[in-house]
Design an enzyme around this catalytic site. Structure first.
Site, PDB file in Angstrom:
ATOM      1  CG  ASP A  24      -1.667   1.214   1.472  1.00  0.00           C
ATOM      2  OD1 ASP A  24      -2.342   1.640   0.514  1.00  0.00           O
ATOM      3  OD2 ASP A  24      -1.616   1.775   2.581  1.00  0.00           O
ATOM      4  CG  ASP A  53      -2.008   7.769   0.449  1.00  0.00           C
ATOM      5  OD1 ASP A  53      -0.907   8.059  -0.055  1.00  0.00           O
ATOM      6  OD2 ASP A  53      -3.080   8.285   0.080  1.00  0.00           O
TER       7      ASP A  53
HETATM    8 MG   LIG Z   1      -3.172   3.115   3.392  1.00  0.00          MG
END
Ligand SMILES: [Mg+2]
Length: 267
Positions: free
Chosen positions: A8, A10
């Protein structure tokens, strides 16, 4: 055995407060040196992914908009495989719904419920920049959505189940990322995309060990689809609330936890 890292962005590889990644650069360099694929698996758009691929020097395939599509550089795998379309120098495998359909569903839900729902499509570039703490250039990239719409839901938490029910009623799925809610196609989730890409890596390398790192609910399908799931600590000190047999919980917040995972399982 070859390792493949699904990550991932962010709140995981990128700090959620300021999108910084400096702390992860030495580990990223070590992964590149060893030829370990670093596959972004994120809610971010094609344009945002391309930006981070360029600044981090990553050339591997990537998964955009919460599993909406996989983008694979055309020269990446040594064999031919089934794909939907070609776009730029990528083969694209699509899973997501169309953006205008997602926007129409959100508008209908707003009309039916009176909920305060504000999508990226309702905001100007300047408004997205302010709301998401992005530069104008970053906000333009973030608004270039194709398979997913991110939105604010400014209602009390107890209204959330109604929102989820309405989205499902319209035939779509909903996830909550670190910052925004996301509405996307039923077939689009990070897990399906990870599984599809893992098959291609297996064709290329034989056996592979997949590691997935995330921080939020929208990462759960990805974490369930890998051999070694890991979560990093969030800004408030907590971890994603999920029960998985061999889940590793990193001590570090965001990119610091990411480095910990990479060092423990790959380097
Ligand atoms: Mg995230």
């Amino acid at each position: 055995m070859n390792a493949v890292l699904f990550t991932d962005l962010d709140g995981t590889l990128l700090s959620l407060s300021d999108y910084s990644y400096d702390v992860a650069l030495p580990a990223l360099a070590a992964l590149k040196e060893r030829g370990v694929p670093v596959v972004f698996c994120t809610a971010k758009t094609l344009s945002e992914n391309e930006y981070y691929r360029a600044v981090l020097g990553i050339k591997d395939p990537f998964i955009v908009e919460n599993g909406g599509a996989i983008f694979i550089p055309q020269d990446y795998f040594s064999f031919e495989f089934t794909h939907g379309k070609e776009q730029g120098h990528y083969y694209v495998i699509e899973f997501g719904a169309r953006y205008d359909e997602l926007r129409a569903a959100l508008n209908a839900i707003r009309a039916e419920t009176g909920f305060k729902i504000t999508g990226f499509g309702d905001m100007t570039v300047a408004e997205v920049a302010k709301d998401a703490n992005l530069s104008i250039e970053q906000a333009m990239r973030a608004k270039a959505k194709v398979y997913n719409e991110s939105f604010r839901f400014d209602e009390p938490k107890d209204k959330e189940p109604i929102l989820f029910e309405k989205v499902h009623e319209k035939g779509f799925s909903i996830t909550h990322g670190g910052r925004y809610y996301n509405i996307h196609g039923r077939n689009a989730d990070k897990g399906r995309a990870v599984k599809t890409l893992t098959k291609l890596f297996k064709r290329e390398y034989g056996a592979v060990m997949t590691i997935g790192v995330g921080d939020s609910k929208n990462d759960i399908p990805m974490l369930k689809a890998v051999d070694q799931p890991a979560v990093v600590r969030r800004l408030d000190g907590t971890w994603l609330d999920i029960q998985l047999e061999n889940l590793y919980k990193a001590e570090g917040v965001g990119p610091e936890g990411w480095v910990e995972v990479v060092e423990k399982f790959i380097l």
